[in-house]
Write a protein that holds these residues in place. Structure first.
Motif, short mmCIF file in Angstrom:
data_model
loop_
_atom_site.label_atom_id
_atom_site.label_comp_id
_atom_site.label_asym_id
_atom_site.label_seq_id
_atom_site.Cartn_x
_atom_site.Cartn_y
_atom_site.Cartn_z
N ASP A 130 0.85 -1.20 0.00
CA ASP A 130 0.00 0.00 0.00
C ASP A 130 0.87 1.24 0.00
OD1 ASP A 130 -2.03 1.81 0.18
OD2 ASP A 130 -2.76 1.19 2.15
N ALA A 131 1.42 1.56 -1.16
CA ALA A 131 2.28 2.75 -1.27
C ALA A 131 1.50 4.03 -1.04
CB ALA A 131 2.96 2.78 -2.64
N ALA A 132 0.19 4.00 -1.19
CA ALA A 132 -0.62 5.20 -1.03
C ALA A 132 -0.83 5.58 0.43
CB ALA A 132 -1.98 5.00 -1.71
N HIS A 133 -0.61 4.67 1.33
CA HIS A 133 -0.84 4.95 2.75
C HIS A 133 0.17 5.97 3.25
CE1 HIS A 133 -2.30 4.05 6.81
NE2 HIS A 133 -1.02 4.14 7.20
N PRO A 134 -0.22 6.92 4.11
CA PRO A 134 0.72 7.92 4.63
C PRO A 134 1.59 7.34 5.75
CG PRO A 134 -1.46 8.32 5.54
CD PRO A 134 -1.62 7.21 4.51
N TRP A 135 2.49 6.46 5.37
CA TRP A 135 3.32 5.77 6.36
C TRP A 135 4.22 6.73 7.12
CZ3 TRP A 135 1.75 1.10 7.33
CH2 TRP A 135 1.19 0.32 6.32
N THR A 136 4.43 6.40 8.39
CA THR A 136 5.41 7.11 9.22
C THR A 136 6.38 6.09 9.79
OG1 THR A 136 4.10 6.88 11.26
CG2 THR A 136 3.69 8.84 9.87
N VAL A 137 7.55 6.55 10.22
CA VAL A 137 8.52 5.63 10.80
C VAL A 137 7.97 4.94 12.05
CG1 VAL A 137 10.82 5.43 11.84
CG2 VAL A 137 10.49 6.84 9.80
N PRO A 138 7.30 5.65 12.98
CA PRO A 138 6.73 4.95 14.14
C PRO A 138 5.73 3.87 13.74
CG PRO A 138 6.82 7.31 14.56
CD PRO A 138 7.18 7.12 13.14
N GLU A 139 4.92 4.15 12.72
CA GLU A 139 3.93 3.16 12.28
C GLU A 139 4.60 1.93 11.70
OE1 GLU A 139 -0.30 3.25 9.81
OE2 GLU A 139 1.21 4.80 9.45
N LEU A 140 5.63 2.13 10.89
CA LEU A 140 6.36 1.01 10.31
C LEU A 140 7.12 0.24 11.38
CD1 LEU A 140 7.69 2.84 7.11
CD2 LEU A 140 5.98 1.00 7.16
N ALA A 141 7.68 0.95 12.34
CA ALA A 141 8.38 0.29 13.43
C ALA A 141 7.42 -0.59 14.23
CB ALA A 141 9.04 1.33 14.33
N ALA A 142 6.22 -0.07 14.47
CA ALA A 142 5.22 -0.84 15.20
C ALA A 142 4.84 -2.11 14.45
CB ALA A 142 4.00 0.02 15.46
N ALA A 143 4.75 -2.01 13.10
CA ALA A 143 4.42 -3.19 12.30
C ALA A 143 5.48 -4.27 12.45
CB ALA A 143 4.27 -2.79 10.84
N SER A 144 6.71 -3.85 12.68
CA SER A 144 7.81 -4.80 12.83
C SER A 144 8.11 -5.14 14.28
CB SER A 144 9.08 -4.23 12.16
OG SER A 144 8.90 -4.16 10.76
N GLY A 145 7.36 -4.54 15.20
CA GLY A 145 7.56 -4.85 16.61
C GLY A 145 8.81 -4.30 17.21
N LEU A 146 9.29 -3.16 16.67
CA LEU A 146 10.52 -2.54 17.16
C LEU A 146 10.26 -1.12 17.61
CD1 LEU A 146 12.92 -3.65 14.26
CD2 LEU A 146 12.85 -4.64 16.56
N SER A 147 11.19 -0.59 18.40
CA SER A 147 11.13 0.83 18.70
C SER A 147 11.50 1.61 17.45
CB SER A 147 12.11 1.18 19.82
OG SER A 147 13.45 1.05 19.36
N ARG A 148 11.12 2.88 17.43
CA ARG A 148 11.42 3.71 16.26
C ARG A 148 12.92 3.76 15.99
NH1 ARG A 148 9.59 10.00 15.16
NH2 ARG A 148 11.05 10.40 13.47
N ALA A 149 13.71 3.97 17.03
CA ALA A 149 15.16 4.10 16.84
C ALA A 149 15.78 2.80 16.36
CB ALA A 149 15.82 4.56 18.15
N ALA A 150 15.36 1.68 16.96
CA ALA A 150 15.92 0.38 16.56
C ALA A 150 15.54 0.05 15.12
CB ALA A 150 15.45 -0.71 17.51
N PHE A 151 14.28 0.31 14.79
CA PHE A 151 13.83 0.01 13.43
C PHE A 151 14.60 0.84 12.40
CE2 PHE A 151 11.02 1.34 9.90
CZ PHE A 151 10.87 0.11 9.28
N ALA A 152 14.73 2.14 12.66
CA ALA A 152 15.43 3.02 11.71
C ALA A 152 16.88 2.59 11.54
CB ALA A 152 15.35 4.46 12.18
N ARG A 153 17.51 2.19 12.64
CA ARG A 153 18.92 1.79 12.56
C ARG A 153 19.06 0.49 11.77
NH1 ARG A 153 19.51 1.21 17.39
NH2 ARG A 153 19.52 -1.06 17.63
N ILE A 154 18.26 -0.52 12.11
CA ILE A 154 18.36 -1.81 11.43
C ILE A 154 17.99 -1.68 9.95
CG2 ILE A 154 17.38 -4.14 11.34
CD1 ILE A 154 17.01 -3.91 14.41
N PHE A 155 16.96 -0.90 9.66
CA PHE A 155 16.53 -0.69 8.27
C PHE A 155 17.65 -0.06 7.46
CE2 PHE A 155 14.43 1.08 4.66
CZ PHE A 155 13.30 0.31 4.44
#
Length: 311
Positions: A207-232
């Motif tokens: 769903d590229a049309a969804h207004p994704w945010t880093v916190p939302e994507l991190a939550a989908a992966s079960g990570l904190s925002r900082a951990a998700f951004a670093r690993i990504f």
């Protein structure tokens, strides 16, 4: 939607051309590099495949599959360095081999794929110039090759539809197997297998049309925002929002080339709230507004090359 599926859906091979050839040695076939993606499967006998130098030829045994990316011409023959004819010359010389004795004959399939747009180009660029795969007796590739051979042996109603579906299956299985065995597989493919990143990548591609945010994507992966951004960033080489923008721009370019949607519709499908926001983002990314870019780019060419008809 998994990430490979997202690429395959948008780069769907269309109108596949396939030929079943029977040739008694000596034989050789030259296929032009204008074919975006060629596939060869050996049914009986052995054959050799090479690009510029026959000394680097690879041997293909019955059940083997080879994918060859467009670029230089490539050659297949009963032995390395054999005289290789154009498809038209090959067809004329070996026209009678199909009806001759099967003893000692080489039987192989040749096919051509057309993959559309930048998504398709990205898939092609992720493949090596030649990818060879050996299909064991219990490998799905083995079953698909057998079905293709049987279908091509005798004309039947609805045959092109059957071939198109089998081509799709063969392509998916071959690309998946190639990526699984390669250390040079695309970063997105490797990251999609990481349970810390796979859910977020799947969400963006589905769903590229969804207004994704880093916190939302991190939550989908079960990570904190900082951990998700670093690993990504370590896995993909860019920040999550950069990756999302690249994917949206890839989709936008393909939709612009297709010429079927308005700029407003393309913007909405790629996550921009208004045509002005889409135009601004596109200009930042490409240096020109989307309307001007579309005028400068040729329309998507989905024609299938006829050169593959070898016999």
């Amino acid at each position: 939607m998994d990430v490979l599926q997202a690429h395959l859906v948008r780069a769907r091979a269309s109108g596949g051309v396939f030929a079943r050839s029977v040739a008694h040695p000596p034989w050789g076939l030259r296929l032009p590099g204008t074919i975006q993606l060629a596939v060869h499967a050996v049914i009986a006998g052995r054959m050799w495949l090479w690009l510029d130098d026959p000394r680097s030829a690879v041997e293909l045994a019955p059940g083997d599959v080879a994918l060859v990316r467009g670029g230089p011409d490539h050659f297949i023959a009963h032995r390395p360095g054999a005289e290789c004819l154009s498809p038209e010359q090959f067809r004329a010389r070996h026209a009678a081999d199909e009806r001759a004795s099967a003893h000692g004959a080489h039987v192989f399939l040749c096919g051509a794929y057309v993959l559309s747009g930048d998504v398709g180009r990205g898939l092609l660029e992720a493949l090596p110039p030649i990818l060879t795969l050996s299909a064991a007796a219990d490998d799905p590739l083995h079953d698909v090759i057998a079905l293709l051979s049987a279908e091509l042996a005798t004309p039947a109603p609805g045959q092109q539809t059957v071939l198109d579906r089998l081509l799709d299956v063969l392509l998916v299985l071959a690309i998946r197997a190639g990526f699984q065995r390669s250390e040079q597989a695309p970063r997105w493919y490797q990251a999609a297998a990481d349970p810390r990143l796979g859910p977020a990548l799947s969400a963006m591609h589905a769903d590229a049309a969804h207004p994704w945010t880093v916190p939302e994507l991190a939550a989908a992966s079960g990570l904190s925002r900082a951990a998700f951004a670093r690993i990504f960033s370590l896995a993909l080489g860019q920040a999550p929002m950069q990756y999302l923008t690249e994917w949206r721009m890839t989709l936008a370019r393909d939709q612009l080339r297709a010429g079927e949607l308005t700029l407003t519709q393309i913007g909405a499908r790629t996550g921009y709230a208004s045509p002005y926001a889409f135009a601004a983002a596109f200009r930042r990314h490409h240096g020109v507004p989307p309307g001007q870019w579309r005028q400068q780019e040729p329309a998507t060419d989905r024609a299938v090359p006829e050169e593959i008809h070898a016999g």
